[in-house]
Design a protein around this motif. Structure first.
Motif, PDB file in Angstrom:
ATOM      1  N   GLN A   1     -12.635   8.854  47.619  1.00 16.57           N
ATOM      2  CA  GLN A   1     -12.831   8.360  46.256  1.00 16.57           C
ATOM      3  C   GLN A   1     -12.734   9.522  45.271  1.00 16.57           C
ATOM      4  O   GLN A   1     -13.436  10.518  45.422  1.00 16.57           O
ATOM      5  CB  GLN A   1     -14.210   7.701  46.142  1.00 16.57           C
ATOM      6  CG  GLN A   1     -14.512   7.102  44.807  1.00 16.57           C
ATOM      7  CD  GLN A   1     -13.743   5.805  44.575  1.00 16.57           C
ATOM      8  OE1 GLN A   1     -13.596   5.000  45.473  1.00 16.57           O
ATOM      9  NE2 GLN A   1     -13.254   5.629  43.380  1.00 16.57           N
ATOM     10  N   TYR A   2     -11.864   9.376  44.289  1.00 15.50           N
ATOM     11  CA  TYR A   2     -11.738  10.374  43.226  1.00 15.50           C
ATOM     12  C   TYR A   2     -12.573   9.900  42.047  1.00 15.50           C
ATOM     13  O   TYR A   2     -12.202   8.957  41.366  1.00 15.50           O
ATOM     14  CB  TYR A   2     -10.269  10.547  42.810  1.00 15.50           C
ATOM     15  CG  TYR A   2      -9.464  11.268  43.843  1.00 15.50           C
ATOM     16  CD1 TYR A   2      -9.258  12.633  43.752  1.00 15.50           C
ATOM     17  CD2 TYR A   2      -8.922  10.596  44.931  1.00 15.50           C
ATOM     18  CE1 TYR A   2      -8.531  13.306  44.723  1.00 15.50           C
ATOM     19  CE2 TYR A   2      -8.192  11.265  45.902  1.00 15.50           C
ATOM     20  CZ  TYR A   2      -7.998  12.616  45.783  1.00 15.50           C
ATOM     21  OH  TYR A   2      -7.289  13.288  46.728  1.00 15.50           O
ATOM     22  N   LYS A   3     -13.706  10.541  41.852  1.00 13.65           N
ATOM     23  CA  LYS A   3     -14.593  10.142  40.764  1.00 13.65           C
ATOM     24  C   LYS A   3     -14.084  10.643  39.422  1.00 13.65           C
ATOM     25  O   LYS A   3     -14.323  10.041  38.394  1.00 13.65           O
ATOM     26  CB  LYS A   3     -16.007  10.633  41.032  1.00 13.65           C
ATOM     27  CG  LYS A   3     -16.588   9.951  42.252  1.00 13.65           C
ATOM     28  CD  LYS A   3     -18.039  10.231  42.423  1.00 13.65           C
ATOM     29  CE  LYS A   3     -18.481   9.513  43.678  1.00 13.65           C
ATOM     30  NZ  LYS A   3     -19.823   9.130  43.698  1.00 13.65           N
ATOM     31  N   GLU A   4     -13.402  11.777  39.439  1.00 11.87           N
ATOM     32  CA  GLU A   4     -12.800  12.329  38.221  1.00 11.87           C
ATOM     33  C   GLU A   4     -11.343  12.634  38.542  1.00 11.87           C
ATOM     34  O   GLU A   4     -11.058  13.460  39.386  1.00 11.87           O
ATOM     35  CB  GLU A   4     -13.513  13.613  37.802  1.00 11.87           C
ATOM     36  CG  GLU A   4     -14.962  13.401  37.441  1.00 11.87           C
ATOM     37  CD  GLU A   4     -15.641  14.714  37.065  1.00 11.87           C
ATOM     38  OE1 GLU A   4     -14.934  15.660  36.685  1.00 11.87           O
ATOM     39  OE2 GLU A   4     -16.862  14.771  37.170  1.00 11.87           O
ATOM     40  N   GLY A   5     -10.435  11.951  37.883  1.00 10.62           N
ATOM     41  CA  GLY A   5      -9.018  12.207  38.112  1.00 10.62           C
ATOM     42  C   GLY A   5      -8.446  11.281  39.161  1.00 10.62           C
ATOM     43  O   GLY A   5      -9.048  10.262  39.514  1.00 10.62           O
ATOM     44  N   ALA A  18      -2.124   3.215  50.445  1.00 12.45           N
ATOM     45  CA  ALA A  18      -1.568   3.829  49.238  1.00 12.45           C
ATOM     46  C   ALA A  18      -2.700   3.985  48.227  1.00 12.45           C
ATOM     47  O   ALA A  18      -3.657   3.190  48.230  1.00 12.45           O
ATOM     48  CB  ALA A  18      -0.451   2.976  48.670  1.00 12.45           C
ATOM     49  N   PRO A  19      -2.616   4.974  47.354  1.00 14.39           N
ATOM     50  CA  PRO A  19      -3.676   5.127  46.329  1.00 14.39           C
ATOM     51  C   PRO A  19      -3.778   3.883  45.446  1.00 14.39           C
ATOM     52  O   PRO A  19      -2.772   3.281  45.104  1.00 14.39           O
ATOM     53  CB  PRO A  19      -3.207   6.325  45.517  1.00 14.39           C
ATOM     54  CG  PRO A  19      -2.274   7.065  46.411  1.00 14.39           C
ATOM     55  CD  PRO A  19      -1.620   6.018  47.256  1.00 14.39           C
ATOM     56  N   GLU A  20      -4.997   3.502  45.132  1.00 13.37           N
ATOM     57  CA  GLU A  20      -5.223   2.347  44.237  1.00 13.37           C
ATOM     58  C   GLU A  20      -5.891   2.802  42.972  1.00 13.37           C
ATOM     59  O   GLU A  20      -6.694   3.676  42.970  1.00 13.37           O
ATOM     60  CB  GLU A  20      -6.119   1.318  44.934  1.00 13.37           C
ATOM     61  CG  GLU A  20      -5.466   0.700  46.127  1.00 13.37           C
ATOM     62  CD  GLU A  20      -6.339  -0.369  46.762  1.00 13.37           C
ATOM     63  OE1 GLU A  20      -7.520  -0.503  46.412  1.00 13.37           O
ATOM     64  OE2 GLU A  20      -5.827  -1.079  47.610  1.00 13.37           O
ATOM     65  N   GLY A  67      -3.813   7.293  42.164  1.00 14.74           N
ATOM     66  CA  GLY A  67      -4.853   6.282  42.272  1.00 14.74           C
ATOM     67  C   GLY A  67      -6.187   6.957  42.492  1.00 14.74           C
ATOM     68  O   GLY A  67      -6.257   8.155  42.758  1.00 14.74           O
ATOM     69  N   LYS A  68      -7.259   6.186  42.391  1.00  8.86           N
ATOM     70  CA  LYS A  68      -8.600   6.747  42.508  1.00  8.86           C
ATOM     71  C   LYS A  68      -9.189   6.626  43.908  1.00  8.86           C
ATOM     72  O   LYS A  68     -10.207   7.214  44.199  1.00  8.86           O
ATOM     73  CB  LYS A  68      -9.532   6.070  41.505  1.00  8.86           C
ATOM     74  CG  LYS A  68      -9.260   6.479  40.075  1.00  8.86           C
ATOM     75  CD  LYS A  68     -10.413   6.067  39.192  1.00  8.86           C
ATOM     76  CE  LYS A  68     -10.324   6.681  37.850  1.00  8.86           C
ATOM     77  NZ  LYS A  68     -10.813   8.039  37.759  1.00  8.86           N
TER      78      LYS A  68
END
Length: 167
Positions: free
Chosen positions: A134-138, A165-167, A91-92
């Motif tokens: 926050q995952y901006k890439e990947g 959990a990752p969303e 998730g991002k």
């Protein structure tokens, strides 16, 4: 007869090499059809991506609205406590909170599956920090994450740790 033996040895070597190549091709076909090669490539790429951790402004209602992956509430910890949690979906974004409910300051850290520091900090008694990763890439890499709480003065600690959990 000597030339005949050399020819037999050469033919034998060719057969063995052909069998080895066929076995390698078969393994690659299985890996491609099951996604093993793709998964390995994705995992390597994900491990290189770290999130941007920012403070989260707002109340703790997100803990009731989102699926919690881990929740330690009023957890007692000796001078140093360590545990693990597993991320199985990508998730991002994740939200997580550490709260110091004890009488002594402590440091905390979360380590990613590749043993790199994912995030860390210190909390004084009564202090709480909530973060958005926050995952901006990947995406957040799958795997086993480790978190630890270590007292800064060798006294027992009481803490909360929750993570979505990752969303």
């Amino acid at each position: 007869m000597n030339g005949y033996n050399k020819l037999l040895v050469t033919i034998g070597c060719v057969i063995v090499l052909a069998a080895c190549q066929a076995e390698t091709d078969k393994k690659e076909d299985v890996a491609v059809s099951t996604g093993l090669i793709l998964q390995e490539a994705i995992s390597q790429e994900e491990n290189e991506i770290l999130p941007e951790h920012t403070g989260y402004i707002g109340d703790s209602s997100w803990e009731n609205e989102k699926t919690l992956l881990v929740q330690y509430r009023d957890a007692g910890a000796p001078a140093e406590y360590q545990n693990e949690f597993y991320i199985e979906t990508t998730g991002k974004q994740v939200i997580y909170r550490f709260t110091n409910k004890g009488d002594s300051p402590f440091s905390w850290k979360i380590t990613a599956p590749d043993d790199r520091m994912w995030n860390s900090g210190e909390l004084n008694p009564g202090q709480s920090k909530t973060f958005v990763a926050q995952y901006k890439e990947g995406y957040m890499p799958k795997g086993l994450y480790t978190f630890s709480v270590a007292s800064l003065n060798n006294q027992d600690s009481v803490f909360d740790f929750v993570i979505t959990a990752p969303e």
